[in-house]
Design a protein around this motif. Structure first.
Motif, PDB file in Angstrom:
ATOM      1  N   GLY A 268       0.838  -1.213   0.000  1.00 38.17           N
ATOM      2  CA  GLY A 268       0.000   0.000   0.000  1.00 38.17           C
ATOM      3  C   GLY A 268       0.869   1.258   0.000  1.00 38.17           C
ATOM      4  O   GLY A 268       0.638   2.194  -0.775  1.00 38.17           O
ATOM      5  N   ASN A 269       1.894   1.265   0.839  1.00 40.36           N
ATOM      6  CA  ASN A 269       2.802   2.419   0.885  1.00 40.36           C
ATOM      7  C   ASN A 269       3.569   2.595  -0.426  1.00 40.36           C
ATOM      8  O   ASN A 269       3.773   3.712  -0.889  1.00 40.36           O
ATOM      9  N   ALA A 270       3.987   1.444  -1.000  1.00 38.67           N
ATOM     10  CA  ALA A 270       4.763   1.515  -2.247  1.00 38.67           C
ATOM     11  C   ALA A 270       3.920   2.172  -3.346  1.00 38.67           C
ATOM     12  O   ALA A 270       4.441   2.909  -4.197  1.00 38.67           O
ATOM     13  N   ILE A 271       2.616   1.920  -3.309  1.00 38.38           N
ATOM     14  CA  ILE A 271       1.735   2.555  -4.311  1.00 38.38           C
ATOM     15  C   ILE A 271       1.491   4.015  -3.915  1.00 38.38           C
ATOM     16  O   ILE A 271       1.581   4.931  -4.731  1.00 38.38           O
ATOM     17  N   LYS A 272       1.192   4.204  -2.635  1.00 40.32           N
ATOM     18  CA  LYS A 272       0.795   5.550  -2.170  1.00 40.32           C
ATOM     19  C   LYS A 272       1.901   6.587  -2.362  1.00 40.32           C
ATOM     20  O   LYS A 272       1.643   7.692  -2.827  1.00 40.32           O
ATOM     21  N   PHE A 273       3.126   6.205  -1.997  1.00 43.56           N
ATOM     22  CA  PHE A 273       4.195   7.202  -2.033  1.00 43.56           C
ATOM     23  C   PHE A 273       4.893   7.249  -3.395  1.00 43.56           C
ATOM     24  O   PHE A 273       6.113   7.313  -3.496  1.00 43.56           O
ATOM     25  N   LYS A 298      10.283  -3.311  -3.545  1.00 45.47           N
ATOM     26  CA  LYS A 298      11.031  -2.203  -4.150  1.00 45.47           C
ATOM     27  C   LYS A 298      10.057  -1.313  -4.917  1.00 45.47           C
ATOM     28  O   LYS A 298       9.205  -1.823  -5.647  1.00 45.47           O
ATOM     29  N   ASP A 299      10.180   0.003  -4.713  1.00 42.80           N
ATOM     30  CA  ASP A 299       9.345   0.914  -5.510  1.00 42.80           C
ATOM     31  C   ASP A 299      10.205   1.992  -6.148  1.00 42.80           C
ATOM     32  O   ASP A 299      11.392   2.125  -5.843  1.00 42.80           O
ATOM     33  N   ASP A 300       9.603   2.730  -7.075  1.00 36.20           N
ATOM     34  CA  ASP A 300      10.348   3.841  -7.696  1.00 36.20           C
ATOM     35  C   ASP A 300       9.679   5.155  -7.322  1.00 36.20           C
ATOM     36  O   ASP A 300       9.538   6.052  -8.132  1.00 36.20           O
ATOM     37  N   GLN A 317       4.916   8.528  13.124  1.00 32.78           N
ATOM     38  CA  GLN A 317       5.955   9.327  12.448  1.00 32.78           C
ATOM     39  C   GLN A 317       5.670   9.372  10.955  1.00 32.78           C
ATOM     40  O   GLN A 317       5.600   8.338  10.311  1.00 32.78           O
ATOM     41  N   ARG A 318       5.519  10.587  10.442  1.00 31.07           N
ATOM     42  CA  ARG A 318       5.263  10.756   9.020  1.00 31.07           C
ATOM     43  C   ARG A 318       6.224  11.804   8.482  1.00 31.07           C
ATOM     44  O   ARG A 318       6.652  12.683   9.218  1.00 31.07           O
ATOM     45  N   LEU A 319       6.550  11.723   7.191  1.00 29.58           N
ATOM     46  CA  LEU A 319       7.523  12.668   6.649  1.00 29.58           C
ATOM     47  C   LEU A 319       6.882  13.642   5.679  1.00 29.58           C
ATOM     48  O   LEU A 319       7.498  14.618   5.281  1.00 29.58           O
ATOM     49  N   ASN A 320       5.630  13.345   5.291  1.00 26.94           N
ATOM     50  CA  ASN A 320       5.024  14.180   4.250  1.00 26.94           C
ATOM     51  C   ASN A 320       3.796  14.901   4.767  1.00 26.94           C
ATOM     52  O   ASN A 320       3.236  14.536   5.788  1.00 26.94           O
ATOM     53  N   HIS A 321       3.399  15.881   4.009  1.00 30.94           N
ATOM     54  CA  HIS A 321       2.231  16.655   4.379  1.00 30.94           C
ATOM     55  C   HIS A 321       0.972  15.845   4.140  1.00 30.94           C
ATOM     56  O   HIS A 321       0.886  15.114   3.159  1.00 30.94           O
ATOM     57  N   THR A 328      -1.931   7.870   8.728  1.00 29.33           N
ATOM     58  CA  THR A 328      -1.866   8.162  10.168  1.00 29.33           C
ATOM     59  C   THR A 328      -0.463   7.982  10.734  1.00 29.33           C
ATOM     60  O   THR A 328      -0.194   8.346  11.871  1.00 29.33           O
ATOM     61  N   GLY A 329       0.417   7.370   9.960  1.00 27.20           N
ATOM     62  CA  GLY A 329       1.779   7.158  10.462  1.00 27.20           C
ATOM     63  C   GLY A 329       1.896   5.968  11.392  1.00 27.20           C
ATOM     64  O   GLY A 329       2.859   5.870  12.153  1.00 27.20           O
ATOM     65  N   ILE A 330       0.945   5.072  11.288  1.00 31.01           N
ATOM     66  CA  ILE A 330       1.007   3.920  12.199  1.00 31.01           C
ATOM     67  C   ILE A 330       1.326   2.613  11.452  1.00 31.01           C
ATOM     68  O   ILE A 330       1.709   1.616  12.061  1.00 31.01           O
ATOM     69  N   GLY A 331       1.212   2.667  10.104  1.00 26.91           N
ATOM     70  CA  GLY A 331       1.379   1.446   9.294  1.00 26.91           C
ATOM     71  C   GLY A 331       2.729   0.764   9.509  1.00 26.91           C
ATOM     72  O   GLY A 331       2.802  -0.447   9.721  1.00 26.91           O
ATOM     73  N   LEU A 332       3.809   1.549   9.466  1.00 25.25           N
ATOM     74  CA  LEU A 332       5.132   0.921   9.600  1.00 25.25           C
ATOM     75  C   LEU A 332       5.406   0.471  11.036  1.00 25.25           C
ATOM     76  O   LEU A 332       6.175  -0.462  11.251  1.00 25.25           O
ATOM     77  N   ALA A 333       4.762   1.146  12.015  1.00 26.88           N
ATOM     78  CA  ALA A 333       4.891   0.682  13.406  1.00 26.88           C
ATOM     79  C   ALA A 333       4.236  -0.697  13.525  1.00 26.88           C
ATOM     80  O   ALA A 333       4.751  -1.593  14.193  1.00 26.88           O
TER      81      ALA A 333
END
Ligand code: ADP
Length: 366
Positions: A268-273, A298-300, A317-321, A328-333
């Motif tokens: 999901g993150n690989a697609i989202k970001f 792996k994503d590009d 923890q999130r890095l983007n606006h 929500t910044g909880i997925g990787l946790a």
């Protein structure tokens, strides 16, 4: 048995006498001490003349003597030829040490027991370290439990007033919206968005807390699991026109629900970001080392500044606006906790604007 020469006997006796790390004693059949070596003097603190001829009971604590422990050890050595024990023993000055003791029966040529050898090693330091570790583990477990309870109560109880705020704001915005001017409408939307966001944050925290509560491992076919995850993400895949290639994946003993969430979050993150106005290219592969599998996604996409490679696995923890990339910044946790649960590791290789590769390992159980 071959006869020992006098020299051999003498050497043997001296060797026993001079060993310093072990107390090596001979007891008669009643437990009376017949010899004393340097190790015994160092560990137990008696001089030979003060202890030879006395019972080995002297080394036991009063409660062990009351419980007839020395007798039962001798009895065991009589029956089984050997008795082993670990416990607190008493030195000449009344202080105690943690001893590891082996009592072995000595037989004559007719097979009758004529005495016992008793070898003692002082394990006090190791015991203290072990006790300190046990205490530390117990404290950690208690703190962990407390924290889990705290997180659960906090997030669970926070939901209640939030629901009330949400439903009354909804009511106001539907039934009273005609009383609002432009500013009122914008204000109302802000409140609705913020409460929705807070509700997601709390839900994330509750989910985090529940992860791995009562998990059971089963044999999971990761090919099937990932294909189901891709079905769940199909809308996102279509909208973003993502191309995802998946290599041959293993079957694993794993916590299925948790593993599914792990793939879902990482894909999901690989697609989202993804970079704006591009279609993401993503690959998922697995390779086997001796006793673990490494999965790599792996994503590009937009990549991550290297200094944030560890921080992103922390809760919220999130890095983007939020306007650019929702979340929500909880997925990787969650991912971190799931990988920990399996005894593996998770990390990212990334640079800003250079795409990312998320790796995680799952140990192979025999
Ligand atoms: P969320 O996706 O809800 O923001 P995560 O915990 O999943 O939260 O991710 C934390 C942060 O890590 C994200 O906000 C983002 O900044 C960064 N991140 C995660 N995955 C990627 C990725 N594939 N590419 C770039 N940045 C990522």
């Amino acid at each position: 048995m071959t006869q020992k020469t006098e020299l051999e006997s003498d050497l043997f006796e001296r060797m026993v006498e001079e060993v310093e790390d072990y107390a090596i004693l001979i007891l008669d059949t009643n437990g009376i001490i017949l010899n004393w070596n340097k190790g015994a003097e160092r560990i137990k603190g008696y001089k030979a003349q003060d202890i030879i001829g006395k019972s080995f009971y002297s080394f036991y604590t009063q409660s062990d003597r009351d419980a007839k422990k020395p007798d039962s050890l001798l009895k065991r050595a009589r029956i089984d030829n050997k008795a082993q024990d670990e416990g607190w023993r008493v030195r000449a000055d009344g202080t105690t040490f943690w001893g590891s003791i082996t009592i072995t029966a000595i037989h004559n040529n007719a097979g009758e027991i004529i005495g016992f050898s008793k070898v003692t090693k002082d394990l006090t330091e190791a015991r203290k370290t072990e006790e300190a570790r046990e205490l530390y583990t117990q404290r950690l477990e208690a703190m962990n439990k407390e924290l889990r309870q705290f997180a659960y109560i906090a997030s669970h109880d926070l939901q209640e007033p939030l629901r009330t705020i949400q439903s009354f704001t909804q009511l106001l915005s539907t039934d009273y919206s005609h009383h609002f001017d432009d500013f009122g409408h914008r204000g109302m939307n802000f409140i609705l968005e913020a409460t929705e966001r807070m509700s997601q944050l709390i839900k994330g925290l509750l989910d985090y807390n529940r992860l791995g509560r009562n998990p059971e491992k089963t044999l999971v076919d990761c090919n099937k699991l990932v294909s189901e995850v891709m079905d769940d993400l199909s809308l996102l895949i279509q909208e973003s026109n993502a191309s995802i290639t998946v290599g041959e994946l293993p079957q694993l003993d794993a916590y299925e629900t948790e593993l599914r969430l792990l793939f879902q979050n990482l894909l999901g993150n690989a697609i989202k970001f993804r970079r704006p106005q591009t279609s993401p290219n993503i690959s998922l592969t697995a390779s086997r080392e001796k006793d673990f599998w490494t999965f790599s996604i792996k994503d590009d996409g937009i990549g991550i500044e290297t200094k944030n490679n560890e921080k992103i696995f922390l809760i919220y923890q999130r890095l983007n606006h939020r306007e650019d990339y929702e979340g929500t910044g909880i997925g990787l946790a969650h991912c971190q906790k799931i990988v920990d649960l399996h005894g593996g590791k998770i990390w990212v290789e990334s640079e800003l604007d250079q795409g990312s590769i998320f790796h995680f390992t799952i140990p192979i159980q025999d």
